[in-house]
Enzyme design. Structure first.
Site, PDB file in Angstrom:
ATOM      1  N   ILE A 169       1.673   3.759  -5.328  1.00  0.00           N
ATOM      2  CA  ILE A 169       0.894   3.182  -6.442  1.00  0.00           C
ATOM      3  C   ILE A 169      -0.275   2.370  -5.906  1.00  0.00           C
ATOM      4  CG2 ILE A 169       0.983   1.665  -8.471  1.00  0.00           C
ATOM      5  CD1 ILE A 169       3.974   2.547  -8.772  1.00  0.00           C
TER       6      ILE A 169
ATOM      7  N   PHE B 216       0.837  -1.207   0.000  1.00  0.00           N
ATOM      8  CA  PHE B 216       0.000   0.000   0.000  1.00  0.00           C
ATOM      9  C   PHE B 216       0.871   1.257   0.000  1.00  0.00           C
ATOM     10  CE2 PHE B 216      -3.765   2.324   2.006  1.00  0.00           C
ATOM     11  CZ  PHE B 216      -4.604   2.107   0.930  1.00  0.00           C
TER      12      PHE B 216
ATOM     13  N   ARG C 149       6.355  -6.203 -10.242  1.00  0.00           N
ATOM     14  CA  ARG C 149       7.507  -6.952 -10.749  1.00  0.00           C
ATOM     15  C   ARG C 149       7.117  -8.424 -10.843  1.00  0.00           C
ATOM     16  NH1 ARG C 149       9.003  -2.790 -12.198  1.00  0.00           N
ATOM     17  NH2 ARG C 149      10.941  -1.673 -11.747  1.00  0.00           N
TER      18      ARG C 149
ATOM     19  N   GLU D 139      11.219 -11.580 -17.586  1.00  0.00           N
ATOM     20  CA  GLU D 139      10.964 -10.588 -18.616  1.00  0.00           C
ATOM     21  C   GLU D 139      12.177 -10.360 -19.515  1.00  0.00           C
ATOM     22  OE1 GLU D 139       8.524  -7.644 -16.546  1.00  0.00           O
ATOM     23  OE2 GLU D 139       9.496  -6.216 -17.885  1.00  0.00           O
TER      24      GLU D 139
ATOM     25  N   GLY E 229       3.487  -0.054 -17.536  1.00  0.00           N
ATOM     26  CA  GLY E 229       3.007   0.695 -16.364  1.00  0.00           C
ATOM     27  C   GLY E 229       3.139   2.209 -16.478  1.00  0.00           C
TER      28      GLY E 229
ATOM     29  N   HIS F  39       4.813  -4.708 -20.059  1.00  0.00           N
ATOM     30  CA  HIS F  39       5.406  -3.769 -19.081  1.00  0.00           C
ATOM     31  C   HIS F  39       5.219  -2.300 -19.496  1.00  0.00           C
ATOM     32  CE1 HIS F  39       8.573  -3.529 -15.648  1.00  0.00           C
ATOM     33  NE2 HIS F  39       7.730  -2.517 -15.609  1.00  0.00           N
TER      34      HIS F  39
HETATM   35  C1  DGY Z   1       8.988   1.231 -12.657  1.00  0.00           C
HETATM   36  O1  DGY Z   1       9.201   2.445 -12.684  1.00  0.00           O
HETATM   37  O2  DGY Z   1       9.512   0.517 -11.800  1.00  0.00           O
HETATM   38  C2  DGY Z   1       8.063   0.696 -13.684  1.00  0.00           C
HETATM   39  O3  DGY Z   1       8.001  -0.671 -13.647  1.00  0.00           O
HETATM   40  C3  DGY Z   1       8.472   1.228 -15.040  1.00  0.00           C
HETATM   41  O4  DGY Z   1       7.423   1.129 -15.938  1.00  0.00           O
END
Ligand code: DGY
Length: 318
Positions: free
Chosen positions: A155, A152, A236, A265, A285, A283
């Site tokens: 993100i 928590f 991850r 990955e 994000g 990936h």
């Molecule tokens: C990070 O910043 O750790 C993300 O996985 C990148 O996209």
């Protein structure tokens, strides 16, 4: 003489422009291997890395002048922190600026899994759509369902915040409990890991990869989750065991999985690729132009601060 900076990878040009004003910058635009990095890094005072760069003891020990490793990511599991610390090298990351974009990807996966978006998309494109049907490709309601967050932090909280729109009670688990004020703000309840597994309808992994979180989700954990639950990992890949997740999806131990990250990955378990009850992203994000530009500028700013004798803005080792 100007200090020397290495940018290891293709990133938004703004970082190069910013750093070039004060430093001598070499910009590599292809992925280095560990051996290549160790061979190239020697003359540099700072290096701007991505999560794909293995900043191992071998690499860090090959750079006698190195003062700063500025990672273009919030995660920093690609960097050997102990070696960096022992050599007096500052390590920085890019938190905050990518929080919202990454939470959006987690939600894209949640919605996609609940409503079986990849299956529907594929059917339409392969002319498998023969007309509306009352029992055709039924998914799951999300409104009012319980959203569980593992990790928590920034993100995790942003993922939880979006859950307000779906009137979701939030459960969370991590090492420490948040203050009552934070729990109230997010409508969140701290629970044990077991309770998180048992009660979440959607379980979103948002913790960093650490020795403690590595393989936290294996067959044992998937078996404790609800058969209709959705497992999301945009953090991850090594936090779940991919072969065990494949088994859980094949045996319908859980309903679906949404992944943005993978154990090895960019290699992905070939069986996972064949399963229909999962949404798989490469990936992405933080992959928006605005966010990646902010990440590039923050990484460059950290380098500039360290190389001019000041404290970096977002140090990993405090
Ligand atoms: C990070 O910043 O750790 C993300 O996985 C990148 O996209």
């Amino acid at each position: 003489m100007k200090k020397r900076v290495l940018i290891t990878n293709l990133i938004p040009e703004t970082a190069y422009q910013k750093l070039s004003r004060r430093f001598q910058v070499v910009w590599n635009k292809k992925q280095f291997s560990e051996t290549q990095l160790a061979a190239k890094i020697k003359p540099f005072h700072a290096v701007l890395t991505t999560l794909a760069d293995p900043m191992t003891a071998k690499v860090l020990s090959s750079a006698p002048n190195l003062q700063c490793v500025a990672n273009f990511a919030v995660g920093f599991n690609n960097i050997d922190l102990q070696t960096a610390k022992s050599r007096g090298i500052q390590v920085t990351n890019t938190p905050d600026v990518l929080t919202e974009a990454t939470a959006d990807i987690a939600w894209a996966l949640i919605l996609s899994c609940a409503r079986r978006v990849p299956e529907g998309e594929k059917l339409v494109r392969t002319t498998g759509f023969k007309g509306w049907g009352a029992l055709f490709l039924l998914g799951q309601d999300l409104f009012g369902k319980t959203l569980g967050i593992y990790g928590f932090g920034r993100i995790g909280k942003a993922v939880a915040w979006r859950g307000r729109g779906w009137n979701m009670p939030i459960l969370y688990h991590q090492r420490h409990r948040e203050s009552l004020a934070v729990e109230k703000r997010y409508n969140a309840k701290y629970v044990s890991f077991e309770t998180l597994l048992k009660r979440s309808d959607i379980l979103s992994v948002n913790s960093p990869l650490t020795p403690e979180t590595k393989y936290r989700f294996t067959s044992k954990e998937f078996k404790q989750m609800k058969p209709k639950s959705i497992f999301i990992n945009a953090s991850r890949g090594l936090i779940h065991r991919e072969a065990d997740l494949v088994k859980a999806l094949q045996t319908k131990t859980i309903f679906s999985a949404g992944l943005d990250v993978y154990e090895h990955e960019p290699k992905i378990n070939p069986t996972l690729l064949k399963l229909s009850n999962c949404t798989l992203m490469p990936h992405l994000g933080s992959a928006t132009l605005e966010t990646r530009t902010k990440m590039a500028l923050l990484a460059a700013e950290n380098i500039e601060l360290v190389l001019t004798g000041r404290k970096p803005k977002t140090p990993v080792i405090k």
